[in-house]
Design a protein around this motif. Structure first.
Motif, PDB file in Angstrom:
ATOM      1  N   TYR A   1      13.194  10.360 -28.043  1.00 56.86           N
ATOM      2  CA  TYR A   1      13.049  10.368 -29.321  1.00 56.86           C
ATOM      3  C   TYR A   1      13.934   9.441 -30.134  1.00 56.86           C
ATOM      4  N   ALA A   2      13.653   8.850 -30.928  1.00 56.89           N
ATOM      5  CA  ALA A   2      14.496   7.837 -31.593  1.00 56.89           C
ATOM      6  C   ALA A   2      13.891   8.049 -33.234  1.00 56.89           C
ATOM      7  N   ASN A   3      15.122   8.123 -34.029  1.00 55.55           N
ATOM      8  CA  ASN A   3      15.110   8.191 -35.513  1.00 55.55           C
ATOM      9  C   ASN A   3      15.601   6.984 -36.018  1.00 55.55           C
ATOM     10  N   VAL A   4      16.296   6.055 -35.288  1.00 49.67           N
ATOM     11  CA  VAL A   4      17.068   4.667 -35.401  1.00 49.67           C
ATOM     12  C   VAL A   4      16.298   3.462 -34.892  1.00 49.67           C
ATOM     13  N   CYS A   5      16.139   2.544 -35.311  1.00 52.15           N
ATOM     14  CA  CYS A   5      15.755   1.319 -34.705  1.00 52.15           C
ATOM     15  C   CYS A   5      16.496  -0.091 -35.209  1.00 52.15           C
ATOM     16  N   ASN A   6      16.691  -1.074 -34.355  1.00 53.95           N
ATOM     17  CA  ASN A   6      17.330  -1.974 -34.854  1.00 53.95           C
ATOM     18  C   ASN A   6      16.701  -3.074 -34.108  1.00 53.95           C
ATOM     19  N   VAL A   7      16.750  -4.482 -34.605  1.00 57.83           N
ATOM     20  CA  VAL A   7      16.184  -5.614 -33.971  1.00 57.83           C
ATOM     21  C   VAL A   7      17.331  -6.754 -33.996  1.00 57.83           C
ATOM     22  N   LEU A   8      17.321  -7.105 -32.878  1.00 59.45           N
ATOM     23  CA  LEU A   8      18.137  -8.425 -32.602  1.00 59.45           C
ATOM     24  C   LEU A   8      17.307  -9.604 -32.003  1.00 59.45           C
ATOM     25  N   GLY A   9      17.557 -10.885 -32.159  1.00 62.65           N
ATOM     26  CA  GLY A   9      16.583 -11.961 -31.689  1.00 62.65           C
ATOM     27  C   GLY A   9      17.594 -13.123 -31.260  1.00 62.65           C
ATOM     28  N   THR A  10      17.035 -13.774 -30.232  1.00 66.43           N
ATOM     29  CA  THR A  10      17.512 -15.117 -29.988  1.00 66.43           C
ATOM     30  C   THR A  10      16.136 -16.166 -29.955  1.00 66.43           C
ATOM     31  N   ARG A  11      16.681 -17.374 -29.698  1.00 66.94           N
ATOM     32  CA  ARG A  11      15.416 -18.316 -29.757  1.00 66.94           C
ATOM     33  C   ARG A  11      14.063 -17.622 -28.461  1.00 66.94           C
ATOM     34  N   GLU A  12      14.912 -17.296 -27.521  1.00 69.00           N
ATOM     35  CA  GLU A  12      13.536 -16.707 -26.317  1.00 69.00           C
ATOM     36  C   GLU A  12      13.382 -15.303 -26.377  1.00 69.00           C
ATOM     37  N   GLU A  13      14.036 -14.576 -27.057  1.00 68.14           N
ATOM     38  CA  GLU A  13      13.746 -12.781 -26.885  1.00 68.14           C
ATOM     39  C   GLU A  13      13.993 -12.183 -28.257  1.00 68.14           C
ATOM     40  N   ILE A  14      13.165 -11.187 -28.239  1.00 64.95           N
ATOM     41  CA  ILE A  14      13.505 -10.099 -29.320  1.00 64.95           C
ATOM     42  C   ILE A  14      13.913  -8.774 -28.717  1.00 64.95           C
ATOM     43  N   MET A  15      15.080  -8.271 -29.227  1.00 64.24           N
ATOM     44  CA  MET A  15      15.379  -6.934 -28.528  1.00 64.24           C
ATOM     45  C   MET A  15      15.289  -5.911 -29.675  1.00 64.24           C
ATOM     46  N   LEU A  16      14.567  -4.944 -29.180  1.00 65.49           N
ATOM     47  CA  LEU A  16      14.524  -3.616 -29.988  1.00 65.49           C
ATOM     48  C   LEU A  16      15.538  -2.511 -29.477  1.00 65.49           C
ATOM     49  N   LEU A  17      16.201  -2.048 -30.448  1.00 63.58           N
ATOM     50  CA  LEU A  17      17.184  -1.146 -30.053  1.00 63.58           C
ATOM     51  C   LEU A  17      16.983   0.194 -30.554  1.00 63.58           C
ATOM     52  N   PHE A  18      16.740   1.157 -29.723  1.00 64.85           N
ATOM     53  CA  PHE A  18      16.377   2.727 -30.171  1.00 64.85           C
ATOM     54  C   PHE A  18      17.569   3.577 -29.969  1.00 64.85           C
TER      55      PHE A  18
END
Length: 94
Positions: A26-43
């Motif tokens: 279960y997640a009620n929080v999500c954040n997005v980080l990114g670089t030129r090569e990848e996108i990261m989703l943190l839950f």
């Protein structure tokens, strides 16, 4: 017409969704980080039960790393899913 001359129609492969090793978090929080090569989703989950807290602690539980193409496809799928949800249950206001 010979077999060699027949037009080859592309076929869409059948997808077999194997959920035998899937886990659910279960997640009620999500954040997005990114670089030129990848996108990261943190839950994670917000543990602050009181709205007047001066500090909110979010326990991160999962990180999903996508290449930009997979992230763009996920964006399209989420947009479609949310449009269908809002058509059925009403607009979500943030």
């Amino acid at each position: 017409m010979t077999e060699a001359n027949k037009a080859v129609e592309p076929t869409t492969p059948r997808i077999d969704w194997d959920d035998s090793k899937m886990s659910t978090t279960y997640a009620n929080v999500c954040n997005v980080l990114g670089t030129r090569e990848e996108i990261m989703l943190l839950f994670g989950a917000n543990q602050a039960w009181q709205s007047d807290s001066k500090e909110v602690k979010v326990f991160l539980s999962n990180r999903i790393v996508l290449n930009p193409y997979a992230a763009k496809r996920l964006h399209a799928l989420l947009e479609l899913g949310l449009k269908e949800y809002e058509a059925r249950y009403g607009e979500l206001k943030l």
